[in-house]
Design an enzyme around this catalytic site. Structure first.
Site, mmCIF file in Angstrom:
data_model
loop_
_atom_site.group_PDB
_atom_site.id
_atom_site.type_symbol
_atom_site.label_atom_id
_atom_site.label_comp_id
_atom_site.label_asym_id
_atom_site.label_seq_id
_atom_site.Cartn_x
_atom_site.Cartn_y
_atom_site.Cartn_z
ATOM 1 N N SER A 106 2.927 -0.275 5.296
ATOM 2 C CA SER A 106 2.830 1.178 5.214
ATOM 3 C C SER A 106 4.216 1.809 5.121
ATOM 4 C CB SER A 106 2.029 1.709 6.404
ATOM 5 O OG SER A 106 1.699 3.060 6.239
ATOM 6 N N ASP A 250 3.845 7.240 0.546
ATOM 7 C CA ASP A 250 4.463 6.096 1.211
ATOM 8 C C ASP A 250 4.187 4.839 0.384
ATOM 9 O OD1 ASP A 250 1.742 5.931 1.785
ATOM 10 O OD2 ASP A 250 2.041 5.211 3.831
ATOM 11 N N ASP A 252 2.198 2.298 0.426
ATOM 12 C CA ASP A 252 0.834 1.859 0.089
ATOM 13 C C ASP A 252 -0.077 3.018 -0.300
ATOM 14 O OD1 ASP A 252 0.747 2.729 2.791
ATOM 15 O OD2 ASP A 252 -1.069 1.568 3.151
ATOM 16 N N ASP A 254 -1.283 5.868 1.090
ATOM 17 C CA ASP A 254 -2.328 6.515 1.882
ATOM 18 C C ASP A 254 -1.799 7.723 2.653
ATOM 19 O OD1 ASP A 254 -0.923 5.241 3.912
ATOM 20 O OD2 ASP A 254 -2.610 4.017 4.600
#
Length: 462
Positions: A106, A250, A252, A254
């Site tokens: 993340s 970010d 990834d 999400d």
């Protein structure tokens, strides 16, 4: 260097020794534990798991280890390679798979990586399932397949397009209005998979993307957490390019933050507020965010006739509360948008499409939209205690002290005052209490946090 084993997955730094870091052996061990858990849950002949990753440097190595461990267990793998967390979540259900693994740490720096684990509905595992996997890993009792029963890896590069197609099919994504608006938008993809997916979405919607750090090589050009202090480059570029606004995700994809046309932060907490405002105007209903998110969502929800509910912190808790309350929109104040019409997972891509739709329909500048919402400021502090101090007793003491106020103990202690609030949460790994406050000014939020810290010290005898 660190290895963190928790009910939400395994996360650690690359390199070092087994058990202390996310080494190849640890990656194999936890992939095997997850594969064993999937077999126990599903109990059938053939198994299929979707695997995707963000662009961090260690991703390819970890993905090959994870996929081939599953193959060795007789599990078939759908390899999405470079992907996003929400894309993998959607692929699980579209593939009718038994689960999914996203390899991403993340917003953590490039030396980190992690295995994020999904169930057969493409949603994060609950605490019980997470604990079962930790227990399986501890026992190391994985059964591997005979040579004739090995799994197979199938590569599928279509899921960015499939994900975007599903977004465009949503009733509240107004493609024609977006195309007419002729938006120009700067995208900071932090050199990860958002640099692929977000520009692709924008181009499909007729938006002109200006790419900043969109090469998916895992060399993060700044701290990848989308906070104001890390985003000076895009704030400047939005102004220099004369863009309508900027998009930040970010690694990834999400978490979603916006920069207005003046180069100022829209406010990560207000991503969900603005999108909920749009959704609620078209489909009145309930909303959910976690207890540490801005009160602004509650204000907007009540104004539009809905009921707001605060969940415990953590995406799985937000999702469960959304299901329990039949919420039409929800998420987390860190820029995580969960829109059930698409799927129950934080998804920056659907957030971008809905935000663009709102701007296009209103014919309004981003700074003008932001000015319509209540102005709140947050403070996030913590107090370090000693291992001998009973943290639970301190939280009980604070709960008693403010017994006449509106108290929520679903996750730590949240105290709602008329003009502000404070949320106290203990760490599961250290003797720390985290203090989150929100008030009408930064000074008031900081002052409330300092006041609470002082009261904790008195109760703790410090």
């Amino acid at each position: 260097m660190t290895l963190i084993k928790s009910i939400s997955g395994i996360r650690g730094t690359i390199g070092g020794t087994q058990g202390d870091n996310l080494t190849p052996i640890d990656a194999v061990m936890y992939a095997a534990a997850y594969g064993t858990w999937v077999k126990q849950q599903r109990n059938k002949e053939d198994y299929k798991i979707v695997v995707g990753r963000d662009a961090r440097i260690s991703g390819s190595m970890i993905q090959n280890l994870v996929m081939n461990t599953l193959v060795g267990m007789g599990i078939h793998v759908v390899d999405l390679d470079l992907s996003t967390t929400p894309t993998v979540e959607m692929a699980v259900t579209m593939e009718h798979a038994d689960g999914g693994i996203i390899l991403t740490a993340s917003h953590n720096p490039k030396q980190w990586n992690a295995l994020k684990l999904l169930n057969n509905e493409g949603e994060f595992l609950n605490a019980e399932a997470g604990q079962q996997i930790l227990d399986i890993a501890e026992k190391a009792e994985t059964q591997f397949a005979e040579v004739d029963d090995l799994g197979k890896i199938t590569r599928n590069d279509a899921y960015f397009d499939l994900h975007i197609d599903e977004i465009l099919d949503l009733d509240l994504v107004n493609k024609s209005a977006i195309e007419k608006a002729k938006f120009k938008v700067v995208v900071d993809g932090v050199n990860s998979t958002g640099g692929i997916a977000v520009p692709l979405l924008l181009e499909t919607l007729g938006v002109h993307p200006v790419k900043l750090y969109c090469t998916p090589n895992g060399e993060f050009p700044h701290n990848p957490e989308p906070l104001k202090e890390h985003l000076g480059d895009i704030m400047k570029m939005v102004v220099d390019e004369g863009a309508d606004f900027g998009i930040v995700v970010d690694p990834d994809v999400d978490r979603l933050a916006f920069i207005d046309e003046k180069g100022q932060m829209f406010g990560e907490e207000y991503t969900l507020v603005a999108i909920a405002d749009y959704i609620l105007q078209h489909t009145p209903g309930n909303t959910v965010s976690n207890m540490s998110s801005s009160r602004a969502l509650r204000d907007v929800t009540r104004k539009l006739g809905g009921t707001y509910t605060a969940s415990a912190v953590g995406e799985v808790n937000v999702v469960q509360t959304m299901k329990d309350t039949n919420a039409v929109i929800g998420g987390e104040g860190n820029g995580g948008i969960i829109y059930p019409e698409l799927h129950y997972g934080r998804d920056s891509l659907v957030g971008v499409a809905l935000f663009l739709s709102y701007l296009a329909e209103r014919k309004i500048k981003v700074s003008e939209l932001r000015s319509e919402y209540p102005v709140y400021f947050m403070s996030k502090k913590k107090i370090q205690l000693t291992p001998q101090i009973d943290v639970d007793a301190i939280l009980k003491g604070m709960e008693s002290k403010y017994a006449n106020e509106e108290i929520n103990t679903v996750d730590g202690v949240k105290i709602d005052f008329a003009e502000n609030w404070v949320h106290l949460r203990k760490s599961n790994t250290e003797p720390i209490i985290r203090i989150y406050t929100e008030a009408s000014s930064q000074e008031a939020a900081d002052s409330l946090a300092d006041k609470i810290i002082g009261e904790i010290k008195v109760i703790a005898g410090l």
